[in-house]
Design a protein around this motif. Structure first.
Motif, PDB file in Angstrom:
ATOM      1  N   UNK A  54      -5.595   0.916  -6.575  1.00 45.36           N
ATOM      2  CA  UNK A  54      -5.993   0.433  -5.412  1.00 45.36           C
ATOM      3  C   UNK A  54      -4.976  -0.190  -4.679  1.00 45.36           C
ATOM      4  N   UNK A  55      -4.600  -0.133  -3.445  1.00 46.52           N
ATOM      5  CA  UNK A  55      -3.295  -0.900  -2.856  1.00 46.52           C
ATOM      6  C   UNK A  55      -3.452  -2.306  -2.873  1.00 46.52           C
ATOM      7  N   UNK A  56      -4.682  -2.685  -2.600  1.00 43.53           N
ATOM      8  CA  UNK A  56      -4.755  -3.941  -2.132  1.00 43.53           C
ATOM      9  C   UNK A  56      -4.897  -4.982  -3.669  1.00 43.53           C
ATOM     10  N   UNK A  57      -5.349  -4.358  -4.737  1.00 44.42           N
ATOM     11  CA  UNK A  57      -5.132  -4.949  -5.929  1.00 44.42           C
ATOM     12  C   UNK A  57      -3.628  -4.890  -6.386  1.00 44.42           C
ATOM     13  N   UNK A  58      -3.071  -3.842  -6.118  1.00 44.72           N
ATOM     14  CA  UNK A  58      -1.357  -3.732  -6.560  1.00 44.72           C
ATOM     15  C   UNK A  58      -0.503  -4.703  -5.822  1.00 44.72           C
ATOM     16  N   UNK A  59      -1.034  -5.105  -4.406  1.00 45.54           N
ATOM     17  CA  UNK A  59      -0.226  -5.955  -3.828  1.00 45.54           C
ATOM     18  C   UNK A  59      -0.426  -7.419  -4.310  1.00 45.54           C
ATOM     19  N   UNK A  60      -1.819  -7.774  -4.479  1.00 49.21           N
ATOM     20  CA  UNK A  60      -1.972  -9.016  -4.950  1.00 49.21           C
ATOM     21  C   UNK A  60      -1.218  -9.300  -6.371  1.00 49.21           C
ATOM     22  N   UNK A  61      -1.036  -8.099  -7.106  1.00 47.21           N
ATOM     23  CA  UNK A  61      -0.223  -8.385  -8.603  1.00 47.21           C
ATOM     24  C   UNK A  61       1.161  -8.641  -8.279  1.00 47.21           C
ATOM     25  N   UNK A  62       1.648  -7.706  -7.346  1.00 51.03           N
ATOM     26  CA  UNK A  62       3.168  -8.009  -7.109  1.00 51.03           C
ATOM     27  C   UNK A  62       3.794  -9.022  -6.167  1.00 51.03           C
ATOM     28  N   UNK A  63       2.932  -9.652  -5.487  1.00 48.59           N
ATOM     29  CA  UNK A  63       3.211 -10.718  -4.706  1.00 48.59           C
ATOM     30  C   UNK A  63       3.251 -11.980  -5.392  1.00 48.59           C
ATOM     31  N   UNK A  64       4.153 -12.718  -5.167  1.00 49.73           N
ATOM     32  CA  UNK A  64       4.030 -14.360  -5.877  1.00 49.73           C
ATOM     33  C   UNK A  64       2.900 -15.097  -5.297  1.00 49.73           C
ATOM     34  N   UNK A  65       2.852 -15.241  -4.030  1.00 49.12           N
ATOM     35  CA  UNK A  65       1.903 -16.069  -3.625  1.00 49.12           C
ATOM     36  C   UNK A  65       1.506 -15.615  -1.957  1.00 49.12           C
ATOM     37  N   UNK A  66       0.535 -16.301  -1.421  1.00 49.15           N
ATOM     38  CA  UNK A  66       0.503 -15.931  -0.017  1.00 49.15           C
ATOM     39  C   UNK A  66       0.096 -17.089   0.581  1.00 49.15           C
ATOM     40  N   UNK A  67       1.035 -17.976   0.684  1.00 51.21           N
ATOM     41  CA  UNK A  67       0.832 -19.220   1.345  1.00 51.21           C
ATOM     42  C   UNK A  67       1.691 -18.960   2.700  1.00 51.21           C
ATOM     43  N   UNK A  68       0.868 -18.299   3.735  1.00 52.65           N
ATOM     44  CA  UNK A  68       1.408 -18.005   4.925  1.00 52.65           C
ATOM     45  C   UNK A  68       1.998 -19.358   5.786  1.00 52.65           C
ATOM     46  N   UNK A  69       1.117 -20.455   5.467  1.00 51.12           N
ATOM     47  CA  UNK A  69       1.825 -21.750   5.876  1.00 51.12           C
ATOM     48  C   UNK A  69       1.675 -22.945   4.830  1.00 51.12           C
ATOM     49  N   UNK A  70       2.301 -23.769   5.379  1.00 49.11           N
ATOM     50  CA  UNK A  70       2.398 -24.912   4.391  1.00 49.11           C
ATOM     51  C   UNK A  70       0.999 -25.386   3.861  1.00 49.11           C
ATOM     52  N   UNK A  71       0.082 -25.375   4.579  1.00 44.74           N
ATOM     53  CA  UNK A  71      -0.990 -25.932   4.103  1.00 44.74           C
ATOM     54  C   UNK A  71      -2.056 -25.150   3.161  1.00 44.74           C
TER      55      UNK A  71
END
Length: 150
Positions: A75-92
């Motif tokens: 699954x592409x979504x699962x792979x991306x979640x596993x290969x990205x360090x974080x999803x902090x789009x903004x500071x908050x």
């Protein structure tokens, strides 16, 4: 939303392997040359993809790598979640390092979180097999790319 090159290259490795026969071994050098990406960088990526269970590694003179799973199971979504360090789009989005004074009353973080969830909702609908529906055309492009380098 922007993915790191690590996720991009991980997807490219899996795509390259998926267009080959399931039992065919491919070398990191071959993938590196096909995409013009550093072999050293790909070694780290393929090692981690192997640890995650996406790749099977065969050592030795005639060794290489191949998919450890059927493309329909990746699954592409699962792979991306596993290969990205974080999803902090903004500071908050990062609770620990949030210094924004309006964070408690700001609606932007909620909008961006909704957008992030929509992003993953779309990626979750696709597998590696969806990426190779045009397998024959992809193979031709790789073959042309390699022949132009010779």
């Amino acid at each position: 939303m922007r993915l790191t090159s690590y996720s991009d290259y991980s997807l490219r490795v899996l795509l390259y392997l998926a267009i080959n026969k399931p039992d065919q071994l491919v070398t990191i050098k071959e993938i590196s040359e096909a995409y013009s990406i550093s072999s050293n960088h790909l070694m780290k990526i393929t090692f981690n993809l192997g640890k995650m269970g996406y790749l099977e590694t065969v050592r030795g003179r005639n060794g290489g790598i191949r998919l450890a799973k059927n493309p329909t199971e990746i699954n592409i979504g699962t792979l991306v979640r596993k290969t990205e360090e974080d999803f902090y789009l903004v500071e908050c989005f990062n609770g620990e390092g949030n210094n924004c004074v309006i964070s408690p009353v700001c609606s932007l973080k909620h909008m961006l979180n909704e957008a992030l969830q929509a992003f993953f909702s779309v990626l979750d609908q696709y597998t590696l097999s969806d990426m190779i529906m045009n397998k024959t055309v992809l193979k031709e492009y790789f073959d042309q790319s390699i022949s132009h380098k010779d």
